[in-house]
Motif scaffolding. Structure first.
Motif, short mmCIF file in Angstrom:
data_model
loop_
_atom_site.label_atom_id
_atom_site.label_comp_id
_atom_site.label_asym_id
_atom_site.label_seq_id
_atom_site.Cartn_x
_atom_site.Cartn_y
_atom_site.Cartn_z
N GLU A 8 55.64 -67.39 14.56
CA GLU A 8 55.99 -68.75 14.04
C GLU A 8 57.10 -69.41 14.54
OE1 GLU A 8 55.43 -69.69 9.71
OE2 GLU A 8 57.71 -69.66 9.85
N LEU A 9 57.02 -70.99 15.03
CA LEU A 9 58.09 -71.68 15.49
C LEU A 9 58.37 -72.88 14.32
CD1 LEU A 9 56.61 -72.29 19.15
CD2 LEU A 9 58.55 -70.55 18.46
N THR A 10 59.73 -72.96 14.11
CA THR A 10 59.97 -73.94 13.11
C THR A 10 61.17 -74.46 13.80
OG1 THR A 10 61.33 -72.43 11.92
CG2 THR A 10 59.05 -72.46 11.40
N ILE A 61 54.65 -74.72 13.60
CA ILE A 61 53.30 -74.15 14.28
C ILE A 61 53.20 -72.60 14.40
CG2 ILE A 61 53.11 -76.30 15.92
CD1 ILE A 61 53.86 -74.66 18.20
N ARG A 62 52.06 -72.19 14.34
CA ARG A 62 51.69 -70.98 14.05
C ARG A 62 50.78 -70.63 15.30
NH1 ARG A 62 51.31 -67.76 8.31
NH2 ARG A 62 53.60 -67.47 7.87
N PHE A 63 50.99 -69.60 16.13
CA PHE A 63 50.09 -68.98 16.82
C PHE A 63 49.56 -67.73 16.19
CE2 PHE A 63 47.40 -66.90 20.00
CZ PHE A 63 47.38 -67.84 20.80
N TYR A 88 41.81 -65.92 17.57
CA TYR A 88 42.95 -66.37 17.71
C TYR A 88 42.90 -67.79 16.83
CZ TYR A 88 41.88 -70.42 21.00
OH TYR A 88 41.43 -71.60 21.24
N LYS A 89 43.96 -68.29 16.32
CA LYS A 89 44.05 -69.34 15.62
C LYS A 89 45.44 -70.13 15.86
CE LYS A 89 44.29 -69.14 10.97
NZ LYS A 89 43.87 -68.96 9.59
N LEU A 90 45.38 -71.46 15.84
CA LEU A 90 46.42 -72.32 15.90
C LEU A 90 46.36 -73.11 14.48
CD1 LEU A 90 45.33 -74.18 18.96
CD2 LEU A 90 46.95 -72.22 18.97
N GLY A 91 47.59 -72.77 13.74
CA GLY A 91 47.68 -73.30 12.51
C GLY A 91 49.16 -73.65 11.88
N THR A 92 49.08 -73.57 10.62
CA THR A 92 50.64 -73.88 9.84
C THR A 92 50.28 -73.18 8.57
OG1 THR A 92 49.73 -76.33 8.99
CG2 THR A 92 50.95 -76.13 10.95
N THR A 93 51.25 -73.13 7.77
CA THR A 93 51.22 -72.87 6.38
C THR A 93 50.83 -73.90 5.37
OG1 THR A 93 53.57 -73.10 6.11
CG2 THR A 93 52.97 -70.97 6.74
N GLN A 114 42.75 -80.42 31.02
CA GLN A 114 42.67 -80.66 29.56
C GLN A 114 43.65 -79.89 28.63
OE1 GLN A 114 38.51 -80.00 28.95
NE2 GLN A 114 38.35 -82.60 29.21
N ALA A 115 43.89 -80.43 27.20
CA ALA A 115 44.65 -79.72 26.49
C ALA A 115 43.84 -79.75 25.05
CB ALA A 115 46.01 -80.10 26.39
N ILE A 116 44.30 -78.87 24.13
CA ILE A 116 43.77 -78.79 22.83
C ILE A 116 44.67 -79.68 22.00
CG2 ILE A 116 43.07 -77.55 20.78
CD1 ILE A 116 42.97 -75.13 22.53
N LYS A 117 44.16 -80.80 21.56
CA LYS A 117 44.82 -81.79 20.68
C LYS A 117 44.65 -81.34 19.06
CE LYS A 117 45.63 -86.50 19.34
NZ LYS A 117 45.18 -87.99 19.54
N MET A 118 45.65 -80.99 18.61
CA MET A 118 45.62 -80.40 17.19
C MET A 118 46.23 -81.69 16.09
SD MET A 118 44.10 -77.85 16.96
CE MET A 118 44.42 -77.65 15.22
N ASN A 119 45.66 -81.82 14.78
CA ASN A 119 46.29 -82.52 13.86
C ASN A 119 46.36 -81.79 12.69
OD1 ASN A 119 46.94 -84.35 11.86
ND2 ASN A 119 45.54 -85.79 12.09
N PHE A 120 47.45 -81.08 12.61
CA PHE A 120 47.63 -80.01 11.52
C PHE A 120 47.63 -80.77 10.32
CE2 PHE A 120 49.54 -77.15 15.09
CZ PHE A 120 48.38 -76.52 15.35
N ALA A 121 47.78 -82.01 10.05
CA ALA A 121 47.77 -82.43 8.70
C ALA A 121 46.37 -82.48 8.31
CB ALA A 121 48.18 -83.93 8.86
N THR A 122 45.38 -82.27 8.99
CA THR A 122 43.90 -82.18 8.76
C THR A 122 43.26 -80.65 8.68
OG1 THR A 122 43.52 -84.30 10.01
CG2 THR A 122 41.63 -82.91 9.44
N ALA A 123 43.51 -80.03 9.85
CA ALA A 123 42.85 -78.78 9.92
C ALA A 123 43.87 -77.75 10.98
CB ALA A 123 41.64 -78.73 10.03
N GLY A 124 43.43 -76.43 10.75
CA GLY A 124 43.91 -75.72 11.98
C GLY A 124 42.51 -75.62 12.99
#
Length: 520
Positions: free
Chosen positions: A370-372, A353-355, A408-413, A313-323
């Motif tokens: 941050e990776l951009t 993406i930001r870890f 820890y948090k998976l996010g964006t600005t 399994q993996a964590i599926k993120m939709n950063f357009a919605t939330a971190g």
């Protein structure tokens, strides 16, 4: 005596309003399945993947209760609460109304249909103690009618409300003019989010897929003049279904666009379990696991990316919605570890993406990596699994203290910069991590490997003395075999091994290297 009677009457009325309804919500009219998208209720079959109690950290409690023998949603301590189907996005652009049956106790809530666009509140007038059946026009309901993922109700003051029969509906077409489909399938399975009014679909395939999926379709009206299917000629590519109505006056074309951009199975870690504190992941055989006490934010689930394995399994993120993040009630001392490892798979539309490592030394402080696309701390790569190793000294340089790891948090600005990103194999390690299945290997200290492939032995030469060598198979299991260490050289006995791919994790005074070995 009259005053007592009057007060008693007022009290009874007040108690009556505070109680739950005694009759079920009104039964909706019979409708064709193609004219309804049902989210909750038994009158029509609800779509798959609906969650009636999403984890939004709200105080409102959502439960299903029986009202006159009928399942009904109950929101107690009502402030805000919702329903989520973000894993089964719905296109409601061809529908006319949102239907809601609601029973309130002196509450005047708002209802929202949430998409990736702006949240638009629709006020519901307070009518205490009786069911209201509302039909709210779809036009202007939300920012993007093509991708509706949630309902939200808010505006409460701590009371209780009841809900039933949450669905979108439209009027049936005139007789003889129906050119819609009742079903549209890819390789025998209905297209996710299908409804008869939506004409365009994007169907995502796993990276590396070469077989072209096949479309089948079922017209809503068996008397339609024709249904013509044109399969996709290649990948990426489009398949079309052209439907002509019975009277020949209406033609509709359904299009399914195929693109191979879903993640394949994520890499398998080969870092020795004794060197790891695992934060998230179910491969690698790690036994030292950080156990969170709570989640915050939201994700889109934990899809299994490898159906051939027991689980991956993996964590599926939709950063357009939330971190999304996790944390513990007390801090964790990670002083024994020197590296943070994570794997990610970003879609083509994501730009950041930001870890974020979070410490708590009396105040909670976030430390982002941050990776951009432009390469902030690192360059974001799209469309394939990428393994990232960050020295914890990076975070310490910003003030982080290892003994105070908290969350820890998976996010964006911003919710405008990225969309779908998957994460896996998140862990702290003593040494720089090694991951099976990646195409890049740290070979800074390796001079040569010979013979490779080999039947009997591999000889490896480095630029400095070799301190230790560990051999792993393709599944990340450490393999025991004879090793002959001689300064900057090592010989690995291969004759006793089965044919296949192996990885040698080599530690020298200048760092760790991993080399891919092939046994004939």
């Amino acid at each position: 005596m009259r005053k007592v009677t009057l007060l008693l009457s007022i009290f009874c009325i007040s108690v009556g309003y505070s109680q739950m309804p005694t009759v079920a919500a009104p039964t909706p009219p019979a409708r064709n399945a193609t004219d309804v998208i049902s989210i909750y209720g038994t009158a029509y079959t609800p779509i798959a993947g609906v969650t009636t109690n999403p984890n939004w950290s709200q105080t409102t409690v959502s439960t299903v209760v029986q009202i006159a023998g009928h399942n009904t949603l109950q929101y107690t301590n009502f402030n805000y609460q919702g329903t989520d189907w973000s894993g089964n996005v719905q296109n409601i652009s061809g529908f006319q109304y949102l239907h809601v049956d609601i029973w309130t106790n002196n509450q005047a809530p708002n209802v929202y249909a949430i998409s990736s666009g702006t949240e638009v509140p629709h006020a519901i007038a307070s009518v205490a103690g009786s069911w209201q059946s509302l039909d709210i026009p779809v036009a202007g309901l939300t920012g993007n009618l093509n991708s509706v993922i949630q309902f939200k109700f808010d505006g409460g003051t701590g009371g209780t409300i009841y809900l039933d029969n949450l669905y979108f509906w439209k009027s049936p077409p005139a007789a003889g003019t129906d050119a819609t489909l009742s079903d549209l399938k890819v390789d025998g399975t209905t297209v996710p989010g299908f409804n008869s009014s939506a004409l365009s679909y994007v169907y995502n395939l796993v990276v590396g897929t070469t077989a072209i999926p096949q479309i089948t379709a079922t017209p809503n009206d068996p008397l339609v003049t024709s249904v013509t299917i044109t399969q996709a000629p290649a990948l990426p590519g489009n398949a079309t279904v052209v439907v002509v109505s019975h009277d020949g006056t209406v033609t509709k074309t359904y299009t399914v666009s195929f693109a191979a951009n879903l993640p394949n199975a994520s890499p398998t870690p080969s870092t020795p379990p004794s060197e790891v504190l695992s934060i998230y992941g179910d491969t690698g055989g790690f036994t030292n696991i950080w156990v969170p006490d709570y989640n915050f934010g939201s994700n889109e689930g934990y899809p299994d990316l490898d159906s051939s394995a027991t689980v991956n399994q993996a964590i599926k993120m939709n950063f357009a919605t939330a971190g999304f993040g996790q944390g513990t009630n007390a801090v964790t001392d990670i002083s024994a570890y020197n590296w943070l490892h994570f794997d990610y798979f970003a879609d083509a539309t994501s730009t950041q993406i930001r870890f974020i490592v979070i410490g708590n030394n009396g105040s909670v402080v976030e430390y982002p990596y941050e990776l951009t696309n432009a390469g902030s701390n690192g360059t974001l790569v799209h469309g394939s699994w990428q393994s990232v190793d960050v020295p914890l000294s990076f975070f310490q340089g910003s003030g982080f203290t290892k003994s105070t790891f908290f969350q820890y948090k998976l996010g964006t600005t911003s919710n405008l910069v990225s969309n779908i990103v998957y994460f896996d194999n998140i862990y702290f390690s003593m040494n720089k991590a090694t991951v099976l299945g990646t195409t890049s290997f740290d070979v800074h200290s390796i001079v040569s490997v010979y013979p490779n492939p080999s039947r009997n032995e591999w000889n490896i030469a480095a630029t400095e003395d070799i301190q230790s060598v560990r051999l792993f198979d393709i599944l990340g299991k450490e393999v025991t075999t004879s090793l002959a260490l001689n300064g900057s050289k090592v010989t690995i006995e291969a004759s006793v091994l089965s044919k296949g791919i192996y990885f040698a994790n080599i530690i020298t005074e200048k760092g760790t290297s991993t080399v891919k070995l092939s046994k004939d």
